[in-house]
Motif scaffolding. Structure first.
Motif, PDB file in Angstrom:
ATOM      1  N   GLU A 103       0.806  -1.218   0.000  1.00  0.00           N
ATOM      2  CA  GLU A 103       0.000   0.000   0.000  1.00  0.00           C
ATOM      3  C   GLU A 103       0.841   1.270   0.000  1.00  0.00           C
ATOM      4  OE1 GLU A 103      -3.844   0.438   2.069  1.00  0.00           O
ATOM      5  OE2 GLU A 103      -3.090  -1.164   3.316  1.00  0.00           O
ATOM      6  N   ASP A 147      -4.099  -5.200  -0.402  1.00  0.00           N
ATOM      7  CA  ASP A 147      -4.528  -4.451   0.779  1.00  0.00           C
ATOM      8  C   ASP A 147      -5.400  -5.364   1.634  1.00  0.00           C
ATOM      9  OD1 ASP A 147      -5.616  -2.762   2.649  1.00  0.00           O
ATOM     10  OD2 ASP A 147      -6.192  -1.210   1.205  1.00  0.00           O
ATOM     11  N   ASP A 196      -7.239  -4.751   3.985  1.00  0.00           N
ATOM     12  CA  ASP A 196      -8.564  -4.189   4.314  1.00  0.00           C
ATOM     13  C   ASP A 196      -9.677  -4.908   3.549  1.00  0.00           C
ATOM     14  OD1 ASP A 196      -7.258  -2.260   5.838  1.00  0.00           O
ATOM     15  OD2 ASP A 196      -7.281  -0.769   4.238  1.00  0.00           O
ATOM     16  N   ASP A 214      -4.023  -0.500  12.843  1.00  0.00           N
ATOM     17  CA  ASP A 214      -3.240  -0.837  11.660  1.00  0.00           C
ATOM     18  C   ASP A 214      -2.255   0.298  11.405  1.00  0.00           C
ATOM     19  OD1 ASP A 214      -2.202  -1.441   9.215  1.00  0.00           O
ATOM     20  OD2 ASP A 214      -4.119  -2.032   8.327  1.00  0.00           O
ATOM     21  N   SER A 233      -0.082   0.721   9.220  1.00  0.00           N
ATOM     22  CA  SER A 233       0.112   1.124   7.824  1.00  0.00           C
ATOM     23  C   SER A 233      -0.940   2.136   7.399  1.00  0.00           C
ATOM     24  CB  SER A 233       0.105  -0.103   6.902  1.00  0.00           C
ATOM     25  OG  SER A 233      -1.200  -0.603   6.728  1.00  0.00           O
ATOM     26  N   ASP A 234      -2.058   2.221   8.129  1.00  0.00           N
ATOM     27  CA  ASP A 234      -3.109   3.193   7.814  1.00  0.00           C
ATOM     28  C   ASP A 234      -3.226   4.295   8.866  1.00  0.00           C
ATOM     29  OD1 ASP A 234      -3.888   2.097   5.400  1.00  0.00           O
ATOM     30  OD2 ASP A 234      -5.449   0.836   6.267  1.00  0.00           O
TER      31      ASP A 234
HETATM   32 MN    MN Z   1      -4.925  -0.778   4.803  1.00  0.00          MN
END
Ligand code: MN
Ligand code: MN
Length: 284
Positions: free
Chosen positions: A58, A112, A114, A170, A172-173
């Protein structure tokens, strides 16, 4: 662009889809998510120090962005549809298309995680081909697999995955999660409740024994975060998605001359050739 074209060719040859949409981030950091949670992807804003752990998917490399217009040209010349929604991420486009599908099974391809939350069995099977570790190590995941992998209830694995992610967070987000609650505890908690609202209501209800006092106090300390995180993590299923053409995958390129010109201009003739062959194979 070579990697992307080769990946599409490979997927089309292997999976032989009748319909295909390349889903676009028209906004990679939507206002509605940032307003709810200012830390959302804040570490990925240009000029801000990169704080995400190295090697996570990502995180878009700097040299990718200039290649996107060429990728879009290739898709258009090939006749492959693109889909986007103003103010929304590609996650939401995929989520909306998958949620609205009534005819064909859906395979979402993404690196991703998600997208784990969109898997389901009804009314049509929706699966994720998770390519976070590359196409060679792709994982084909349905509700039973997501349930097994993350310890969330099988009956509502997609929804429950999102709830587990809200609690876990998370990096990464830029999602902090609940301090002191890791992935395992998060999954166990989610499994005790039938919905996110039910779990949140239990935080204030001291008679609800599904939360132990220490867990209840951790959740209570994160109350402001828990109140706003749901639309940040859940993918939209009602994004205003527009496709630039029919999503039916053609047997032959929409604009063969343009495709030849792009192949020559960018030195990607062999990749383009693989894509054209894959399209013919998928239609055969
Ligand atoms: Mn994500
Ligand atoms: Mn995402």
């Amino acid at each position: 662009m070579r990697g992307f074209t080769d990946m599409v060719a490979r997927l089309v040859a292997d999976r032989r889809p009748t319909r295909l949409v390349a889903c676009l981030d028209l906004d990679w950091r939507p206002a509605f998510r940032v307003e709810a949670l200012p830390s959302y992807k804040a570490h990925r804003v240009p000029g801000e120090p990169e704080t995400a752990p190295a090697g996570l998917p990502e995180i878009v490399p700097d040299n990718l962005e200039p290649q996107i217009p060429v990728i879009l040209d290739v898709l258009a010349a090939a006749g492959i549809a693109t889909g986007g929604a103003d103010g929304y991420e590609a996650d939401d486009v995929i989520g909306t298309l998958a949620a609205g599908e009534r005819t064909d099974g859906v395979l979402a391809v993404s690196g991703d995680r998600d997208l784990m939350q969109i898997v389901r069995d009804e009314p049509v099977p929706v699966r994720l081909l998770y390519v976070g570790r590359g196409l060679a190590k792709a994982e084909h995941l349905g509700p039973a697999d997501v349930s097994e992998k993350y310890g969330v209830p099988a009956g509502r694995a997609g929804e429950a995955y999102a709830e587990m992610a809200m609690l876990r967070g998370d990096p990464s987000d830029g999602l902090p999660g609940v301090a002191g609650i890791g992935a395992k505890t998060a999954a166990t908690l989610v499994g005790r409740f039938g919905s996110w609202d039910e779990l949140r209501a239990a935080v204030d209800d001291r008679t609800d024994t599904r939360l132990t006092p220490p867990v209840r106090s951790k959740l209570a300390a994160a109350a402001p975060y828990l109140a706003v995180v749901e639309p940040v993590v859940r993918v939209a299923v009602d994004a205003p998605v527009r496709l630039d053409r029919s999503d039916v995958l053609p047997a032959t390129p929409a604009d063969p001359d343009r495709l030849v010109a792009l192949a020559e201009r960018w030195g990607i003739a062999s990749s383009i050739e693989r894509l054209v062959k894959a399209m013919a194979k998928a239609a055969a």
